[in-house]
Structure formats: structure tokens, C-alpha cells
Design a protein around this motif. Structure first.
Motif, PDB file in Angstrom:
ATOM      1  N   GLY A  79      -1.654  11.207 -17.530  1.00 31.67           N
ATOM      2  CA  GLY A  79      -0.831  12.344 -17.525  1.00 31.67           C
ATOM      3  C   GLY A  79       0.253  12.535 -16.345  1.00 31.67           C
ATOM      4  N   TRP A  80       1.174  13.168 -16.418  1.00 31.20           N
ATOM      5  CA  TRP A  80       2.042  13.363 -15.570  1.00 31.20           C
ATOM      6  C   TRP A  80       2.719  14.963 -15.365  1.00 31.20           C
ATOM      7  CZ3 TRP A  80       2.282   9.118 -18.831  1.00 31.20           C
ATOM      8  CH2 TRP A  80       2.257   7.737 -18.124  1.00 31.20           C
ATOM      9  N   LEU A  81       2.664  15.256 -14.184  1.00 26.61           N
ATOM     10  CA  LEU A  81       3.149  16.695 -14.057  1.00 26.61           C
ATOM     11  C   LEU A  81       4.460  16.699 -13.022  1.00 26.61           C
ATOM     12  CD1 LEU A  81       2.747  19.830 -14.217  1.00 26.61           C
ATOM     13  CD2 LEU A  81       1.170  19.712 -12.383  1.00 26.61           C
ATOM     14  N   PHE A  82       5.357  17.193 -13.472  1.00 19.53           N
ATOM     15  CA  PHE A  82       6.704  17.263 -12.695  1.00 19.53           C
ATOM     16  C   PHE A  82       7.134  18.870 -12.366  1.00 19.53           C
ATOM     17  CE2 PHE A  82       6.909  13.456 -15.288  1.00 19.53           C
ATOM     18  CZ  PHE A  82       7.401  12.629 -14.640  1.00 19.53           C
ATOM     19  N   ASP A  83       7.660  18.985 -11.375  1.00 18.30           N
ATOM     20  CA  ASP A  83       8.115  20.367 -10.794  1.00 18.30           C
ATOM     21  C   ASP A  83       9.188  20.896 -11.714  1.00 18.30           C
ATOM     22  OD1 ASP A  83      10.624  19.357 -10.009  1.00 18.30           O
ATOM     23  OD2 ASP A  83      10.243  19.658  -7.888  1.00 18.30           O
ATOM     24  N   GLY A  84       9.519  22.385 -11.462  1.00 23.70           N
ATOM     25  CA  GLY A  84      10.426  22.956 -12.441  1.00 23.70           C
ATOM     26  C   GLY A  84      11.729  22.657 -12.146  1.00 23.70           C
ATOM     27  N   ASP A  85      12.275  21.916 -11.160  1.00 27.68           N
ATOM     28  CA  ASP A  85      13.504  21.393 -10.957  1.00 27.68           C
ATOM     29  C   ASP A  85      13.920  20.229 -11.638  1.00 27.68           C
ATOM     30  OD1 ASP A  85      13.928  23.907  -9.358  1.00 27.68           O
ATOM     31  OD2 ASP A  85      13.394  22.978  -7.678  1.00 27.68           O
ATOM     32  N   THR A  86      12.952  19.653 -12.008  1.00 29.02           N
ATOM     33  CA  THR A  86      13.186  18.150 -12.695  1.00 29.02           C
ATOM     34  C   THR A  86      13.717  18.412 -14.040  1.00 29.02           C
ATOM     35  OG1 THR A  86      11.598  17.132 -11.420  1.00 29.02           O
ATOM     36  CG2 THR A  86      12.169  16.112 -13.449  1.00 29.02           C
ATOM     37  N   LEU A  87      14.744  17.872 -14.483  1.00 35.34           N
ATOM     38  CA  LEU A  87      15.274  17.761 -15.965  1.00 35.34           C
ATOM     39  C   LEU A  87      15.302  16.419 -16.461  1.00 35.34           C
ATOM     40  CD1 LEU A  87      18.256  20.025 -15.967  1.00 35.34           C
ATOM     41  CD2 LEU A  87      16.131  20.735 -16.823  1.00 35.34           C
ATOM     42  N   PHE A  88      15.085  16.200 -17.902  1.00 27.69           N
ATOM     43  CA  PHE A  88      15.059  14.933 -18.337  1.00 27.69           C
ATOM     44  C   PHE A  88      16.219  14.939 -19.326  1.00 27.69           C
ATOM     45  CE2 PHE A  88      10.584  15.238 -16.875  1.00 27.69           C
ATOM     46  CZ  PHE A  88      10.221  14.078 -16.496  1.00 27.69           C
ATOM     47  N   ASP A  89      16.755  13.549 -19.769  1.00 26.36           N
ATOM     48  CA  ASP A  89      17.464  13.408 -20.647  1.00 26.36           C
ATOM     49  C   ASP A  89      16.629  13.389 -22.127  1.00 26.36           C
ATOM     50  OD1 ASP A  89      18.823  11.982 -23.051  1.00 26.36           O
ATOM     51  OD2 ASP A  89      20.188  10.807 -21.521  1.00 26.36           O
ATOM     52  N   GLY A  90      16.853  14.366 -22.923  1.00 31.85           N
ATOM     53  CA  GLY A  90      15.938  14.863 -24.106  1.00 31.85           C
ATOM     54  C   GLY A  90      15.960  13.711 -25.108  1.00 31.85           C
ATOM     55  N   ASP A  91      17.109  13.125 -25.367  1.00 37.81           N
ATOM     56  CA  ASP A  91      17.230  11.938 -26.203  1.00 37.81           C
ATOM     57  C   ASP A  91      16.615  10.604 -25.769  1.00 37.81           C
ATOM     58  OD1 ASP A  91      18.638  13.627 -27.947  1.00 37.81           O
ATOM     59  OD2 ASP A  91      20.491  12.751 -27.072  1.00 37.81           O
ATOM     60  N   ALA A  92      16.716  10.498 -24.590  1.00 36.08           N
ATOM     61  CA  ALA A  92      15.890   9.244 -24.277  1.00 36.08           C
ATOM     62  C   ALA A  92      14.510   9.273 -24.098  1.00 36.08           C
ATOM     63  CB  ALA A  92      16.722   8.819 -22.664  1.00 36.08           C
ATOM     64  N   LEU A  93      14.107  10.565 -23.412  1.00 38.02           N
ATOM     65  CA  LEU A  93      12.727  10.906 -23.692  1.00 38.02           C
ATOM     66  C   LEU A  93      12.074  10.907 -24.972  1.00 38.02           C
ATOM     67  CD1 LEU A  93      10.296  12.107 -21.837  1.00 38.02           C
ATOM     68  CD2 LEU A  93      11.300  14.412 -22.783  1.00 38.02           C
ATOM     69  N   LEU A  94      12.815  11.380 -25.967  1.00 37.22           N
ATOM     70  CA  LEU A  94      11.982  11.123 -27.236  1.00 37.22           C
ATOM     71  C   LEU A  94      11.882   9.607 -27.604  1.00 37.22           C
ATOM     72  CD1 LEU A  94      10.949  12.524 -29.791  1.00 37.22           C
ATOM     73  CD2 LEU A  94      13.381  12.741 -30.621  1.00 37.22           C
ATOM     74  N   ALA A  95      13.060   8.903 -27.406  1.00 31.90           N
ATOM     75  CA  ALA A  95      12.868   7.290 -27.555  1.00 31.90           C
ATOM     76  C   ALA A  95      12.022   6.705 -26.925  1.00 31.90           C
ATOM     77  CB  ALA A  95      14.197   6.860 -27.178  1.00 31.90           C
ATOM     78  N   TRP A  96      11.604   7.093 -25.584  1.00 33.46           N
ATOM     79  CA  TRP A  96      10.677   6.554 -24.941  1.00 33.46           C
ATOM     80  C   TRP A  96       9.211   6.851 -25.583  1.00 33.46           C
ATOM     81  CZ3 TRP A  96       6.654   9.439 -22.325  1.00 33.46           C
ATOM     82  CH2 TRP A  96       5.929   8.610 -21.445  1.00 33.46           C
ATOM     83  N   ALA A  97       9.197   8.038 -26.050  1.00 30.04           N
ATOM     84  CA  ALA A  97       7.757   8.618 -26.343  1.00 30.04           C
ATOM     85  C   ALA A  97       7.508   7.966 -27.813  1.00 30.04           C
ATOM     86  CB  ALA A  97       7.847  10.313 -26.692  1.00 30.04           C
ATOM     87  N   ARG A  98       8.311   7.505 -28.645  1.00 36.78           N
ATOM     88  CA  ARG A  98       8.521   6.990 -29.933  1.00 36.78           C
ATOM     89  C   ARG A  98       7.837   5.315 -29.653  1.00 36.78           C
ATOM     90  NH1 ARG A  98      13.004  10.312 -32.983  1.00 36.78           N
ATOM     91  NH2 ARG A  98      11.474  12.016 -33.927  1.00 36.78           N
ATOM     92  N   GLN A  99       8.364   4.845 -28.748  1.00 35.96           N
ATOM     93  CA  GLN A  99       8.069   3.594 -28.482  1.00 35.96           C
ATOM     94  C   GLN A  99       6.565   3.243 -27.472  1.00 35.96           C
ATOM     95  OE1 GLN A  99      11.502   1.865 -26.547  1.00 35.96           O
ATOM     96  NE2 GLN A  99      12.960   2.332 -28.049  1.00 35.96           N
ATOM     97  N   ALA A 100       6.041   4.506 -27.050  1.00 35.43           N
ATOM     98  CA  ALA A 100       4.925   4.268 -26.126  1.00 35.43           C
ATOM     99  C   ALA A 100       3.731   3.648 -26.918  1.00 35.43           C
ATOM    100  CB  ALA A 100       4.418   5.738 -25.365  1.00 35.43           C
ATOM    101  N   PRO A 101       3.169   2.611 -26.603  1.00 34.06           N
ATOM    102  CA  PRO A 101       1.942   2.020 -27.361  1.00 34.06           C
ATOM    103  C   PRO A 101       0.654   2.736 -27.214  1.00 34.06           C
ATOM    104  CG  PRO A 101       2.407   0.678 -25.379  1.00 34.06           C
ATOM    105  CD  PRO A 101       3.189   1.882 -25.356  1.00 34.06           C
ATOM    106  N   VAL A 102       0.640   4.057 -27.670  1.00 36.22           N
ATOM    107  CA  VAL A 102      -0.758   4.838 -27.541  1.00 36.22           C
ATOM    108  C   VAL A 102      -0.969   5.594 -28.818  1.00 36.22           C
ATOM    109  CG1 VAL A 102      -0.249   5.191 -24.930  1.00 36.22           C
ATOM    110  CG2 VAL A 102       0.714   6.831 -26.559  1.00 36.22           C
ATOM    111  N   GLU A 103      -2.304   6.061 -28.781  1.00 32.68           N
ATOM    112  CA  GLU A 103      -2.764   6.600 -30.010  1.00 32.68           C
ATOM    113  C   GLU A 103      -2.281   8.067 -30.070  1.00 32.68           C
ATOM    114  OE1 GLU A 103      -6.778   5.638 -30.695  1.00 32.68           O
ATOM    115  OE2 GLU A 103      -6.345   3.450 -29.670  1.00 32.68           O
ATOM    116  N   ARG A 104      -2.183   8.647 -29.017  1.00 31.67           N
ATOM    117  CA  ARG A 104      -2.202  10.047 -28.889  1.00 31.67           C
ATOM    118  C   ARG A 104      -0.749  10.496 -27.733  1.00 31.67           C
ATOM    119  NH1 ARG A 104      -0.927  14.619 -30.673  1.00 31.67           N
ATOM    120  NH2 ARG A 104      -2.300  16.445 -30.352  1.00 31.67           N
ATOM    121  N   LEU A 105      -0.061  11.306 -27.885  1.00 38.80           N
ATOM    122  CA  LEU A 105       0.836  11.740 -26.999  1.00 38.80           C
ATOM    123  C   LEU A 105       1.107  13.175 -27.084  1.00 38.80           C
ATOM    124  CD1 LEU A 105       3.987   9.875 -25.778  1.00 38.80           C
ATOM    125  CD2 LEU A 105       4.154  11.978 -26.781  1.00 38.80           C
ATOM    126  N   LYS A 106       1.198  13.827 -26.261  1.00 41.34           N
ATOM    127  CA  LYS A 106       1.841  15.394 -26.352  1.00 41.34           C
ATOM    128  C   LYS A 106       2.329  15.708 -24.926  1.00 41.34           C
ATOM    129  CE  LYS A 106      -3.084  16.857 -25.413  1.00 41.34           C
ATOM    130  NZ  LYS A 106      -4.135  17.689 -25.804  1.00 41.34           N
TER     131      LYS A 106
END
Length: 325
Positions: A242-269
Motif C-alpha cells: 500500500g501507498w499513502l500520499f499527503d493531502g497536497d498530492t494530486l493524481f491524474d484521474g484518468d491515468a490512475l484508473l488506467a494504471w489500476a486496471r492494468q495492475a496484475p493483482v487480485e485485489r485493489l482498493k
């Protein structure tokens, strides 16, 4: 006296979503509390439930059912003494065995304070097609301990799933209640059902979870001004990262979703702050769903669980590149 329900179910069965639905139906005059345990160290479910209107206690990084350790008893006692709730909902990790937890809640020391109501166990019928899941003692015994079994995510089942479910019901349901649900939307009156299933469960053979050794990158990693950290945990044949980021960090939502869908794992949240707003990710077996959240979390956190070795450093490198700041 506090009335208590266990909300159990294997990884990805929809326990937290069900809890959120139940909490939205809480009677105004009642005080509720939640005791939630996660296999990983980061604590995603607690972040989702923090603004639910109920007192919350998290026990991350292991198995709540191992009650010979103090965290479970300390967390339970604090909730009871500090909050005096009318109802307590307990969500053990999907990799947890219910035997010791049920025994502790039924112990003479707690009988003057707790009334143990029905245990609700969630089952996604698609799990019955996975031999690794059906062979898991925790999966089997969670279902064996249930007073009410909830066939969740019924909108995602196909004909084969329904046939396997029917065969399972004929073999194992006995006279227990079975209902189907979508998105964990169940009748809150189920919580008031009595506990009637008192069959003896076998002693669990699983091992306690423990911090996993990092490979190449430290298990606790700081970047610059401690903008993020990583934690690993392993046990019972699974590894969580797991990873924890501080409250000032923002992600690219579309790219994040694409990364999550390609992650080779059984469970992601995850619950993350993105340029498009707060985003909740929930993935099982490569199927990742995204939900926009009205409330913005104070930080961003994401956790992956898998039963085989994973190149966490590669996934981490990809994830860090999705930060906008």
C-alpha cells in the motif's frame, strides 16, 4: 447493552460497501460504532467509513480474528467504554477466520455488555469458480459461521455463476437465510436477526500476518518532505502493498484508473485525490470500478493484494509518475 453484528466475507465480496449502506440507514436516535480490520497496513476501509456518523476504530495490518493479541480487545474495549454504542458493526479482514472472534464476543466477560446478533456473510457467486478461493479455509468457515448469507454483486453473475451457486446452496446452505443483493444494498432489519448458528468451527491453521520484507525499496519509504510512504504486509499466502500520499498530492484521474486496471493483482482498493475530484477505486480480478466521492479525503491511499510475487517497485514507479505535483 451493545448489540453486535459481524459483517464477514472473502476478499472483494463487498463488505465495506454493505457497511456504508447500513450506516446510511442508521436510526437517528441510535449511536453506532464500527470496528474494522484490514489485511494491509494502509487502511482504506477506515478512510471510506470515517465520515459515516459512527464512531470508528481501525486495526490495520493483520487479522482481527487472532484475538490472543491485544489490538482487537483494546479496540473493542475503547469503543465500548468511550462511546457506549447501541450497535457495533465489526468488519474483519476478508482473510480472517471467524472462530476466535465469535468465541471472544460470546465470552462470559462480555456477556453483560454485548448481545451478539446475526453474523452476515457476503458471497460473490463468481468466487465459486476460483479453486484457490473455494479451497481457502477462511472462505469456507466464514460461510459456515453465517446466520444470513448475502449473495452480493448479483448483477454481475452469469448463468454459470448462478448454477454453481445453486449447487453450493444445495450442499451447504441448510436452513439458513439466503438473500441476493446489488452494491451491498440490504435490508437494515437483518441486523436485528438473532444469532442462531452456533455450530462448532475448526481451529484455524493460518499464520498471523507480518510485515513483508521489501525488495529494492525499503518497506517504509519517504520521498522529499515525507510526501508519501509505502508499507507491505504478508501472511496466509497473500501479500499486500500500500501507498499513502499527503493531502497536497494530486493524481491524474484518468491515468490512475488506467494504471489500476492494468495492475496484475487480485485485489485493489483506494481513495485518492485527483484533479477531477475525489476518486474511490475498487478492483477484483482485473475488474476495477471507479466512483466519484462527494467528500474530499484528507490524503490519498491505495492498496493492492495478490497471492503471487509482484514487482512492487515497477508498479510504484508507474504510480509516482501519475502525480501532477
Amino acid at each position: 447493552m451493545t448489540r453486535v453484528n459481524l459483517i464477514t466475507g472473502f476478499l472483494g465480496s463487498g463488505k465495506t460497501t454493505t457497511l456504508r449502506h447500513l450506516l446510511a440507514s442508521k436510526p437517528q436516535h441510535e449511536k453506532w460504532a464500527i470496528l474494522v480490520n484490514e489485511f494491509g497496513e494502509i487502511g482504506i476501509d477506515g478512510a471510506l467509513l470515517r465520515d459515516s456518523g459512527a464512531a470508528l476504530k481501525e486495526i490495520p495490518g493483520g487479522c482481527m480474528c487472532c484475538v490472543n493479541g491485544l489490538p482487537m480487545q483494546v479496540g473493542l474495549n475503547r469503543l465500548l467504554t468511550q462511546n457506549r454504542p447501541d450497535r457495533l458493526l465489526i468488519e474483519p479482514t476478508g482473510l480472517g477466520h471467524p472462530r476466535q472472534l465469535l468465541a471472544m464476543l460470546s465470552a462470559p466477560a462480555y456477556q453483560p455488555h454485548l448481545q451478539l446478533d446475526a453474523t452476515l456473510t457476503l458471497l460473490d457467486a463468481r468466487q465459486l469458480a476460483d479453486a484457490r478461493v473455494t479451497a481457502n479455509e477462511n472462505f469456507r468457515d466464514q460461510l459456515a459461521a453465517a446466520d444470513v448469507i448475502i449473495g452480493n454483486k448479483s448483477d454481475l453473475w452469469d448463468a454459470d455463476d448462478r448454477q454453481r451457486l445453486q449447487q453450493w446452496q444445495q450442499a451447504f446452505l441448510n436452513d439458513r437465510a439466503f438473500i441476493t443483493a446489488r452494491f451491498g444494498a440490504i435490508d437494515p432489519q437483518l441486523l436485528a436477526q438473532p444469532r442462531t448458528n452456533t455450530q462448532a468451527l475448526p481451529q484455524p491453521a493460518h499464520h498471523h500476518a507480518s510485515p513483508a520484507r521489501a525488495s529494492g525499496v525499503a518497506a517504509l519509504r519517504l520521498d522529499g518532505q515525507a510526501r508519501w510512504r509505502r508499507a507491505l504486509n504478508e501472511g496466509q499466502g497473500y501479500v499486500a502493498c500500500g501507498w499513502l500520499f499527503d493531502g497536497d498530492t494530486l493524481f491524474d484521474g484518468d491515468a490512475l484508473l488506467a494504471w489500476a486496471r492494468q495492475a496484475p493483482v487480485e485485489r485493489l482498493k483506494g481513495v485518492l485525490r485527483t484533479a477531477q475530484g475525489a476518486l474511490r477505486l475498487n478492483g477484483q480480478g482485473g475488474d476495477v470500478q471507479a466512483e466519484r466521492l462527494a467528500e474530499t479525503p484528507s490524503d490519498s491511499r491505495i492498496e493492492l493484494i495478490h497471492s503471487q510475487p509482484v514487482d512492487w517497485n515497477r508498479l510504484q514507479s508507474q504510480l509516482l509518475k501519475l502525480r501532477l505535483n
